[in-house]
Design a protein around this motif. Structure first.
Motif, short mmCIF file in Angstrom:
data_model
loop_
_atom_site.label_atom_id
_atom_site.label_comp_id
_atom_site.label_asym_id
_atom_site.label_seq_id
_atom_site.Cartn_x
_atom_site.Cartn_y
_atom_site.Cartn_z
N ILE A 205 1.17 -1.39 -0.20
CA ILE A 205 -0.35 0.29 -0.13
C ILE A 205 1.09 1.13 -0.12
N GLU A 206 2.32 1.52 0.80
CA GLU A 206 3.18 2.28 0.67
C GLU A 206 3.16 2.71 -0.79
N ALA A 207 3.37 1.65 -2.13
CA ALA A 207 4.26 1.18 -2.86
C ALA A 207 2.90 1.66 -3.83
N LEU A 208 1.74 1.44 -3.76
CA LEU A 208 0.53 2.23 -3.95
C LEU A 208 0.24 3.89 -3.90
N GLY A 209 0.45 4.36 -2.67
CA GLY A 209 0.93 5.64 -3.04
C GLY A 209 -0.22 6.13 -1.86
N LEU A 212 1.09 6.98 3.42
CA LEU A 212 2.01 8.28 3.73
C LEU A 212 3.28 7.69 3.62
N PRO A 213 4.60 8.35 3.04
CA PRO A 213 6.30 7.41 3.47
C PRO A 213 6.82 6.75 4.57
N VAL A 227 2.77 8.64 15.63
CA VAL A 227 2.58 10.04 14.77
C VAL A 227 2.87 9.95 13.54
N LEU A 228 2.51 9.15 12.95
CA LEU A 228 2.27 8.41 11.45
C LEU A 228 1.05 8.56 11.35
N ARG A 337 1.49 11.11 -8.95
CA ARG A 337 1.25 11.56 -7.73
C ARG A 337 1.12 10.53 -6.93
N THR A 338 0.75 10.68 -5.74
CA THR A 338 0.50 9.90 -4.29
C THR A 338 -0.96 10.35 -3.21
N VAL A 339 -1.17 9.99 -2.79
CA VAL A 339 -2.23 10.89 -1.66
C VAL A 339 -1.13 11.42 -0.49
N SER A 340 0.88 11.27 0.01
CA SER A 340 1.18 12.68 0.37
C SER A 340 0.93 13.78 -0.15
N GLY A 341 0.29 13.92 -1.79
CA GLY A 341 0.16 15.00 -2.93
C GLY A 341 1.38 14.96 -2.71
#
Length: 569
Positions: A205-209, A212-213, A227-228, A337-341
């Motif tokens: 799911i991190e690879a799928l964007g 958050l990193p 924190v994340l 782009r990913t969910v982080s923007g």
């Protein structure tokens, strides 16, 4: 002015609006909380029957703080939870059912966006599948891996269970020692400490964007996990304001990235089934052949059990998934782009590796061409898979006679029989453990070797089945044979003593039996009776797709959207 979906409930006038607001107010929510604020659902897979996710109520509080800070209204809700360690017959049987509970819970309620709290194997793909079907703004937060187990000066992880079990059965480990190790392995909150399926899903799911990193590798017990979660709560509110939906993020490019990243980390073979199911919900084209094609030249960069020797805790300290992604950037789509923007490059360009013994460089990998291999042949017309990084090199090309087990019960009854006619050159074949056959396709493909071979020091031999293998397991195992035996695949027709040829380099898995003989056998073959004629299991048997299509229910393919079926009382 925000156009919020939740206002269809809370901004209403008259009786309906009165009901929606009044009953929410019994929780002590002020009147102005219902005006102009994004309502963020926290989809919580917490359950004490899902030990990997048992800390999620605490994690949800961190998400809530973030949502409130960003000006949203957080509302936590439960969904069906799947604990791989306890549930029978297999959690995979219920993945699709859980995805339906997630989908319908999101669609039916006044939500503008959702945070998915996921961890144990199936809770991740099920939650993502359900959320993608509704296609509201979504971000995921994994629960994190447990701390590395410790016993008598030795590091332990779930992958070691298979070794300890073999040592126990061969007499090298006493029952008392076995029990002592049991208390040392799972010594903190979190999912498996190795690159098993749960950690593979966190990486996926991190690879799928859609996280958050750094989401994939922060240990569950590390305060940075909270924190994340809090930062994710903040971000989802902005995503609602920006109207960033899964379909905007999860393009074919990010699915291709995920396949390549999974190869580089030595991820679980279960990744393939789950990724195809998620792609199916979004209408993204993805086939079994894509996994072989995309990952064929990707080297193994992560030295993690079961393919290597380190643990997820070490992985995080060494730089985590961002360090791997940075190494792989020449092979990846970096501008999406990913969910982080931010883009993939922007998310990971400042990542560093702090331990090259854990995360290798692209020019000095641990193993070349480590991606999951997809093989074909008369035994698996629609494909079978093997994880080369967890297999024995000397068995990657082999010809041997089949030792056949018709069911998992047959296997358990006979595998340790001293009179079983088997050597290390034979090939163990297990039938009727596929999607329909078990049902649910359990993680039994890495069959334990016969006790008499273990006692001789044999640690691996070829195994073939239509089942799956735990991401924590290892060995030269051909899995996900499709079509499965219960659906009339050629696997159903294999008999004791048949010769089978294996050649991973040539992507070949062949049963050395003529077409004419196979047709004769088919005339007398009968499927096993279905285990039930009612409820969800009956629905599953009627509509489940084969492994090479992701094992979703066929009527769940495609996105159904966020509109409720009826919008009035």
């Amino acid at each position: 002015m925000l156009n919020l979906r939740s206002e269809k409930w809370f901004a209403r006038k008259g009786k309906d609006g009165f009901i929606y607001r009044a009953w929410m107010k019994n929780q002590g929510i002020p009147d102005d909380e219902f005006t102009g604020k994004p309502v963020i659902g926290i989809c919580n897979t917490w359950s004490e029957l899902t030990p990997c996710n048992a800390h999620f109520r605490e994690l949800a509080e961190s998400v809530k703080r973030g949502v409130l800070e960003a000006g949203g209204l957080p509302v936590e809700f439960p969904v069906m939870s799947l604990g791989e360690t306890l549930i029978k017959p297999t959690a995979m049987l219920y993945r699709n059912l859980m995805s339906m509970t997630v989908e319908e819970s999101i669609r039916a309620n006044p939500l503008d966006g959702v945070v998915l709290l996921v961890g144990c194997d199936k809770t991740t793909p099920a939650s993502v599948m359900g959320a993608c079907s509704v296609n509201l703004p979504m971000i995921a937060v994994s629960g994190g891996a447990m701390l590395t187990g410790k016993h008598q000066g030795r590091n332990l992880g779930t992958s070691d269970l298979w070794r300890f079990d073999a040592e126990n059965k061969s007499g090298k480990l006493t029952a008392e020692e076995f029990r002592m190790i049991e208390g040392a392995m799972c010594r903190s909150r979190g999912h498996c400490a190795v690159m098993g399926t749960a950690s593979t899903m966190a990486c996926m799911i991190e690879a799928l964007g859609i996280t958050l990193p750094e989401n994939a590798a922060i240990p569950a017990a590390d305060s940075r996990r909270k924190v994340l979660a809090q930062l994710s709560g903040r971000r989802i509110v902005d995503m609602v304001k920006e109207d960033v939906k899964p379909s905007d993020i999860m393009t074919r490019e990010l699915f291709e990235n995920a396949v390549k990243i999974n190869a580089a980390i030595g991820g679980s073979t279960n990744f393939m089934i789950h990724l195809m199911a998620i792609a199916g919900r979004l209408g993204v084209p993805l086939t079994l052949r894509d996994f072989d094609h995309l990952a064929k030249d990707i080297p193994l960069l992560a030295n993690l059990e079961p393919s290597g020797k380190y643990f997820m805790e070490d992985f995080y300290y060494a730089g985590g998934l961002p360090a791997v992604i940075k190494e792989l950037l020449p092979h990846l789509h970096g501008t999406v782009r990913t969910v982080s923007g931010q883009t993939v490059v922007e998310n990971n360009q400042n990542a560093q590796c702090y331990n090259r013994d854990v995360i290798a460089s692209l020019d000095k990998p641990f193993q070349q061409k480590a991606g999951t291999a997809v093989v074909y042949g008369n035994l698996c017309k629609d494909g079978a898979v093997i994880k080369p990084s967890a297999a024995s090199p000397h068995l990657m090309k082999h010809r041997g006679q089949a030792v056949v087990f018709e069911t998992i019960e047959d296997y358990h009854e006979r595998i340790n029989d001293p009179d079983l006619d088997v050597t290390e050159d034979h090939i163990l074949v297990l039938k009727n453990v596929g999607p329909k056959g078990y049902p649910g396709m359990p993680e039994v493909g890495n069959m334990q070797l016969p006790a008499k071979l273990l006692q001789r020091g044999i640690t691996d031999m070829i195994r073939i089945s239509d089942g799956r293998m735990s991401g924590t397991a290892f060995g030269t195992t051909f899995l996900h044979v499709s079509p499965e035996s219960a659906a009339g695949g050629v696997l159903a027709l294999v008999r004791e003593g048949d010769w089978i040829e294996v050649d991973v380099e040539e992507r070949r898995l062949h049963l050395d039996v003529s077409d004419e003989e196979l047709e004769k056998r088919r005339e007398t073959w009968k499927p096993l009776p279905e285990p039930t004629d009612r409820g969800y299991v009956k629905m599953f048997l009627d509509y489940v797709q084969q492994a090479h299509k992701g094992m979703d229910l066929d009527f769940l393919q495609g996105s159904s959207g966020s509109e409720v079926t009826r919008d009035s009382h």
